[in-house]
Design an enzyme around this catalytic site. Structure first.
Site, short mmCIF file in Angstrom:
data_model
loop_
_atom_site.label_atom_id
_atom_site.label_comp_id
_atom_site.label_asym_id
_atom_site.label_seq_id
_atom_site.Cartn_x
_atom_site.Cartn_y
_atom_site.Cartn_z
N HIS A 5 0.83 -1.20 0.00
CA HIS A 5 0.00 0.00 0.00
C HIS A 5 0.87 1.26 0.00
O HIS A 5 2.05 1.25 0.39
CB HIS A 5 -0.91 0.01 1.23
CG HIS A 5 -0.14 0.02 2.53
ND1 HIS A 5 0.47 1.15 3.04
CD2 HIS A 5 0.13 -0.97 3.40
CE1 HIS A 5 1.07 0.86 4.17
NE2 HIS A 5 0.89 -0.42 4.41
N GLU A 63 -2.14 -7.09 7.31
CA GLU A 63 -0.82 -6.90 7.89
C GLU A 63 -0.61 -7.84 9.07
O GLU A 63 -1.56 -8.33 9.68
CB GLU A 63 -0.67 -5.44 8.35
CG GLU A 63 0.66 -5.10 9.00
CD GLU A 63 1.88 -5.31 8.10
OE1 GLU A 63 2.14 -6.49 7.75
OE2 GLU A 63 2.57 -4.33 7.78
#
Length: 355
Positions: A98, A203
């Site tokens: 990201h 994550e």
């Protein structure tokens, strides 16, 4: 899944379904990021053709000599699949991190030691919010760079676009994927961008509030046309603000995510995964790839060989651990976290966040 051997593969996997294990390896010799001499800190995917090495292949002939490196590489992957046994599959994973999130900016501002032992456990500082962090302006620009580069590759290199798209459920990855792939001018017949939101691509789960996802209702409201995988819960049942995944635990779920991608019948040869630094690091470990740290907004392709073997291997989900942290801003230190003498370290959450 192999296009020319669907029946054979289906029969093979049906036999292996009850007791099978998928072993992953990275096929080297195709990308700069696979080479030990490539420095991840200076690697730029936009100036290296995604890192693709311009080389010859056994399939090259007079008909292919005028094709671009990406066109020839795609046909090489097709040929690898055609020549492989039914239990072996080759795919190219485009692993994208990201763009910069507010948590990244906060960590840089406070320094990693202070971030890890105090600030990361809050949902913000009154100026910025980093609980399930959104993209900063820089993060948006990084995602736009990836978008522009994909379009350039499509136009000039005739790169085969992803056949399928997968994305982490955290806000920063959802927005990055949307900016990167929405509006690309694809050739007729290409797979439209409509990513599947997968829980296990999130994550690495620590005590940090940036690792907690929002609820399913919110995620669906952001991108209502994007499918969410079956079994995705309304609230986040993994993050608790007290215990964190070990590397072994994260690798366990990373492999489960890869298994679901490779065992699906419709993922194709080129697969896009938009995720996070820690999770991409975990995926690379499962793929037996060298350690390769991605900067925010960066993308690397990896050629993967997946072999399904008829055996059940002992597996463990790995342990989760609690870690002590400060209850007040720590003493400034560039080396380590030092809690103020009046703030005894604790292992309980500093905030209770309901997303």
């Amino acid at each position: 899944m192999k296009f020319s051997r669907l029946t054979a593969v289906a029969l093979s996997l049906a036999v292996l379904a009850d007791a099978s294990y998928v072993n992953y390896t990275t096929v080297t010799g195709y990308f700069l990021q696979d080479e030990a001499t490539t420095d991840p800190s200076t690697f730029d995917f936009t100036s290296t053709n995604f890192g693709l090495i311009n080389r010859t292949y056994p399939i090259d002939n007079k008909k292919t000599k005028n094709r671009t490196p990406w066109e020839r590489f795609y046909h090489q992957v097709v040929e690898l699949n055609r020549r492989s046994p039914p239990n072996v599959d080759y795919k190219v994973l485009f692993l994208g991190r990201h763009g910069e999130g507010w948590h990244n900016a906060a960590e840089e501002y406070y320094g990693t030691p202070a971030w890890n032992c105090y600030w990361s456990l809050l949902d913000g500082n009154g100026t910025a919010t980093w609980c399930d962090a959104d993209l900063t302006d820089s993060g948006i620009k990084q995602a736009q760079i990836a978008h522009n580069f994909w379009q350039n590759q499509l136009n000039s290199q005739h790169i085969h676009p992803p056949d399928s798209y997968f994305v982490s459920p955290l806000t920063r990855t959802l927005r990055t994927a949307n900016i990167t792939f929405s509006g690309l001018r694809l050739l007729p017949g290409s797979t439209p961008f409509r990513p599947l939101i997968k829980e296990y691509l999130r994550e690495g789960i620590s005590l940090h509030t940036c690792d907690q996802r929002r609820n399913r209702t919110y995620i669906h409201s952001l991108f209502p046309t994007w499918p969410i995988e079956r079994g995705f819960t309304e609230t986040d049942e993994l993050w608790n603000g007290v215990t964190a995944e070990t590397s072994a635990a994260e690798d366990f779920r990373s492999k489960a995510a890869l298994d679901s991608i490779f065992k699906a019948n419709d993922t194709g040869l080129f697969v896009s995964v938009t995720s996070h630094s820690g999770e991409i690091g975990s995926l690379l470990r499962v793929l037996k790839h060298r350690t390769f740290q991605l900067s925010t907004g960066a993308v690397i392709p990896v050629l993967v060989r997946a072999e399904t073997v008829p055996e059940t291997r002992p597996t463990t989900k790995g342990s989760w651990t609690a870690s002590a942290h400060c209850t007040a801003p720590p003493v400034t230190s560039v080396q380590s976290c030092v809690c103020p003498s009046t703030a005894v370290p604790v292992t309980t959450p500093l905030v209770t966040v309901s997303l």
